[in-house]
Motif scaffolding. Structure first.
Motif, mmCIF file in Angstrom:
data_model
loop_
_atom_site.group_PDB
_atom_site.id
_atom_site.type_symbol
_atom_site.label_atom_id
_atom_site.label_comp_id
_atom_site.label_asym_id
_atom_site.label_seq_id
_atom_site.Cartn_x
_atom_site.Cartn_y
_atom_site.Cartn_z
ATOM 1 N N PRO A 43 -7.831 8.424 -3.224
ATOM 2 C CA PRO A 43 -7.888 8.746 -1.791
ATOM 3 C C PRO A 43 -8.671 10.033 -1.565
ATOM 4 O O PRO A 43 -9.038 10.727 -2.520
ATOM 5 N N PRO A 44 -8.902 10.399 -0.304
ATOM 6 C CA PRO A 44 -9.458 11.729 -0.019
ATOM 7 C C PRO A 44 -8.495 12.808 -0.527
ATOM 8 O O PRO A 44 -7.290 12.555 -0.678
ATOM 9 N N PHE A 45 -9.007 14.016 -0.748
ATOM 10 C CA PHE A 45 -8.179 15.105 -1.287
ATOM 11 C C PHE A 45 -6.891 15.294 -0.488
ATOM 12 O O PHE A 45 -5.836 15.545 -1.044
ATOM 13 N N SER A 46 -7.013 15.181 0.838
ATOM 14 C CA SER A 46 -5.877 15.505 1.713
ATOM 15 C C SER A 46 -4.683 14.579 1.506
ATOM 16 O O SER A 46 -3.570 14.906 1.919
ATOM 17 N N ALA A 47 -4.894 13.421 0.902
ATOM 18 C CA ALA A 47 -3.786 12.469 0.721
ATOM 19 C C ALA A 47 -3.213 12.505 -0.700
ATOM 20 O O ALA A 47 -2.209 11.848 -0.978
ATOM 21 N N LEU A 48 -3.830 13.265 -1.585
ATOM 22 C CA LEU A 48 -3.429 13.209 -3.000
ATOM 23 C C LEU A 48 -1.962 13.554 -3.211
ATOM 24 O O LEU A 48 -1.221 12.822 -3.864
ATOM 25 N N PHE A 49 -1.549 14.672 -2.637
ATOM 26 C CA PHE A 49 -0.210 15.157 -2.937
ATOM 27 C C PHE A 49 0.860 14.190 -2.427
ATOM 28 O O PHE A 49 1.811 13.859 -3.139
ATOM 29 N N ASN A 50 0.673 13.725 -1.203
ATOM 30 C CA ASN A 50 1.613 12.769 -0.609
ATOM 31 C C ASN A 50 1.728 11.495 -1.437
ATOM 32 O O ASN A 50 2.806 10.920 -1.575
ATOM 33 N N ILE A 51 0.596 11.052 -1.961
ATOM 34 C CA ILE A 51 0.603 9.802 -2.729
ATOM 35 C C ILE A 51 1.205 10.038 -4.113
ATOM 36 O O ILE A 51 1.938 9.192 -4.635
ATOM 37 N N ASP A 52 0.960 11.201 -4.673
ATOM 38 C CA ASP A 52 1.535 11.506 -5.985
ATOM 39 C C ASP A 52 3.063 11.393 -5.934
ATOM 40 O O ASP A 52 3.689 10.903 -6.876
ATOM 41 N N VAL A 53 3.649 11.829 -4.839
ATOM 42 C CA VAL A 53 5.107 11.779 -4.707
ATOM 43 C C VAL A 53 5.583 10.326 -4.839
ATOM 44 O O VAL A 53 6.566 10.035 -5.525
ATOM 45 N N ILE A 54 4.850 9.411 -4.231
ATOM 46 C CA ILE A 54 5.240 7.994 -4.296
ATOM 47 C C ILE A 54 4.978 7.409 -5.679
ATOM 48 O O ILE A 54 5.761 6.617 -6.193
ATOM 49 N N LEU A 55 3.900 7.849 -6.300
ATOM 50 C CA LEU A 55 3.534 7.274 -7.602
ATOM 51 C C LEU A 55 4.409 7.774 -8.750
ATOM 52 O O LEU A 55 4.330 7.253 -9.861
ATOM 53 N N LYS A 56 5.254 8.776 -8.478
ATOM 54 C CA LYS A 56 6.150 9.280 -9.536
ATOM 55 C C LYS A 56 6.978 8.146 -10.141
ATOM 56 O O LYS A 56 7.275 8.140 -11.320
ATOM 57 N N ASP A 57 7.365 7.174 -9.301
ATOM 58 C CA ASP A 57 8.208 6.066 -9.793
ATOM 59 C C ASP A 57 7.436 4.759 -9.887
ATOM 60 O O ASP A 57 8.035 3.688 -9.847
ATOM 61 N N ALA A 58 6.123 4.831 -9.959
ATOM 62 C CA ALA A 58 5.344 3.585 -9.988
ATOM 63 C C ALA A 58 4.335 3.650 -11.129
ATOM 64 O O ALA A 58 3.898 4.726 -11.529
ATOM 65 N N PRO A 59 3.952 2.473 -11.643
ATOM 66 C CA PRO A 59 3.074 2.460 -12.827
ATOM 67 C C PRO A 59 1.596 2.590 -12.479
ATOM 68 O O PRO A 59 0.750 2.076 -13.196
ATOM 69 N N TYR A 60 1.277 3.248 -11.366
ATOM 70 C CA TYR A 60 -0.126 3.359 -10.952
ATOM 71 C C TYR A 60 -0.616 4.787 -11.094
ATOM 72 O O TYR A 60 0.172 5.726 -11.106
ATOM 73 N N LYS A 61 -1.943 4.926 -11.145
ATOM 74 C CA LYS A 61 -2.531 6.250 -11.379
ATOM 75 C C LYS A 61 -3.219 6.785 -10.127
ATOM 76 O O LYS A 61 -3.568 6.024 -9.222
ATOM 77 N N LEU A 62 -3.425 8.093 -10.155
ATOM 78 C CA LEU A 62 -4.049 8.759 -9.017
ATOM 79 C C LEU A 62 -5.409 9.313 -9.447
ATOM 80 O O LEU A 62 -5.534 9.910 -10.526
ATOM 81 N N GLY A 63 -6.403 9.111 -8.588
ATOM 82 C CA GLY A 63 -7.740 9.626 -8.902
ATOM 83 C C GLY A 63 -8.293 10.428 -7.736
ATOM 84 O O GLY A 63 -7.929 10.198 -6.577
ATOM 85 N N ALA A 64 -9.171 11.382 -8.045
ATOM 86 C CA ALA A 64 -9.887 12.115 -7.000
ATOM 87 C C ALA A 64 -11.334 11.629 -6.989
ATOM 88 O O ALA A 64 -11.764 10.944 -7.915
ATOM 89 N N GLN A 65 -12.060 11.978 -5.947
ATOM 90 C CA GLN A 65 -13.421 11.445 -5.782
ATOM 91 C C GLN A 65 -14.517 12.433 -6.186
ATOM 92 O O GLN A 65 -15.701 12.098 -6.131
ATOM 93 N N ASN A 66 -14.117 13.651 -6.554
ATOM 94 C CA ASN A 66 -15.109 14.668 -6.901
ATOM 95 C C ASN A 66 -14.363 15.921 -7.338
ATOM 96 O O ASN A 66 -13.135 16.008 -7.163
#
Ligand code: PEP
Length: 255
Positions: A43-66
């Motif tokens: 996602p855009p930088f501004s959404a990273l932290f919010n999404i990380d909270v959800i992904l703590k219990d999920a088998p998916y990864k988080l990526g940045a764009q730059n």
């Protein structure tokens, strides 16, 4: 050889933080059974932290764009690897064609970013690809060679690096490269990596295809020998097409 696949969604400059969180929450709630597919939300930088909270219990990864290659400093508007790491980021897309062609990023900058991401313990997704003019003048192989040579200069180990072949003319245009064009380009990329490192290392490297991937063409594209997954823009912005592509990849992996 790769026994798993990667499907990464590059949201570009779409979705607010709340929209991004809701999207990922809905995706997680689908409880997909996709053991061998590594799904990455970028996602855009501004959404990273919010999404990380959800992904703590999920088998998916988080990526940045730059990212920037320095850890900190007077670089207005930039973000560093350790800042991304503190938001739970695992992967960073680097050298995307929009960064290269809209923001004039050079291979030298991209190389500094690749090394900075690796030094910070994250994984780069290094994007390479030719423009339409370069393809028309038969320069595709040379362009890929140079982008890999420069982008990976000084990178000793490839095991944390993902490559994404994205023909510039097929990104966001609805135009997909033909099966032959993708197969040929991916083979070139693997052979170039083999020359730079070794055959085993090249065989173990994930090479993603990106450029107007959608549910309708995912099966055929994932059937190409050297395609180990996808980097997806437009079709990653809605749950249904993104899910369909991932399920298609998973089904093909299971044979
Ligand atoms: C991308 O942004 O990397 C991309 C491949 O976009 P699209 O799928 O929309 O062509």
């Amino acid at each position: 050889m790769n026994k798993h696949a990667i499907v990464a969604g590059n949201w570009k400059m779409y979705k607010t933080s709340v929209e991004g969180r809701n999207f990922v929450e809905d995706f997680v709630n689908l409880m997909l059974n996709i053991d061998d597919v590594e799904v990455i939300f970028c996602p855009p930088f501004s959404a990273l932290f919010n999404i990380d909270v959800i992904l703590k219990d999920a088998p998916y990864k988080l990526g940045a764009q730059n990212c920037h290659w320095e850890n900190e400093g007077a670089f207005t508007g930039e973000i560093s690897v350790n800042m991304l790491e503190s938001c739970g980021v695992d992967y960073v897309i680097l050298g995307h064609s929009e960064r290269r062609h809209v923001f004039n990023e050079t291979d030298e900058w991209i190389n500094k970013k690749v090394k900075s991401v690796l030094n910070g313990g994250l994984k780069p997704i290094l994007c390479i690809g030719e423009t339409l003019d370069q393809r028309k003048s038969n320069e595709t192989k040379d362009v890929l060679f140079h982008q890999l040579k420069e982008g990976l200069s000084g990178v000793e180990k490839l095991d944390e690096v993902v490559i994404a072949y994205e023909p510039v003319w097929a990104i966001g245009t609805g135009e997909t490269a033909t099966i032959e064009q993708v197969g040929e380009a991916h083979k070139w990329v693997r052979n170039i990596l083999s020359d730079f490192y070794s055959r085993d290392i090249a065989d173990d490297t994930s090479i993603l295809y990106g450029g107007s991937v959608k549910p309708e063409n995912a099966e055929e594209l994932f059937g190409i020998k050297d395609v180990n997954g996808f980097l997806i823009g437009g079709a990653s912005l809605k749950i249904d097409p993104f899910k369909e592509i991932i399920l298609t990849v998973n089904k093909k992996l299971k044979g």
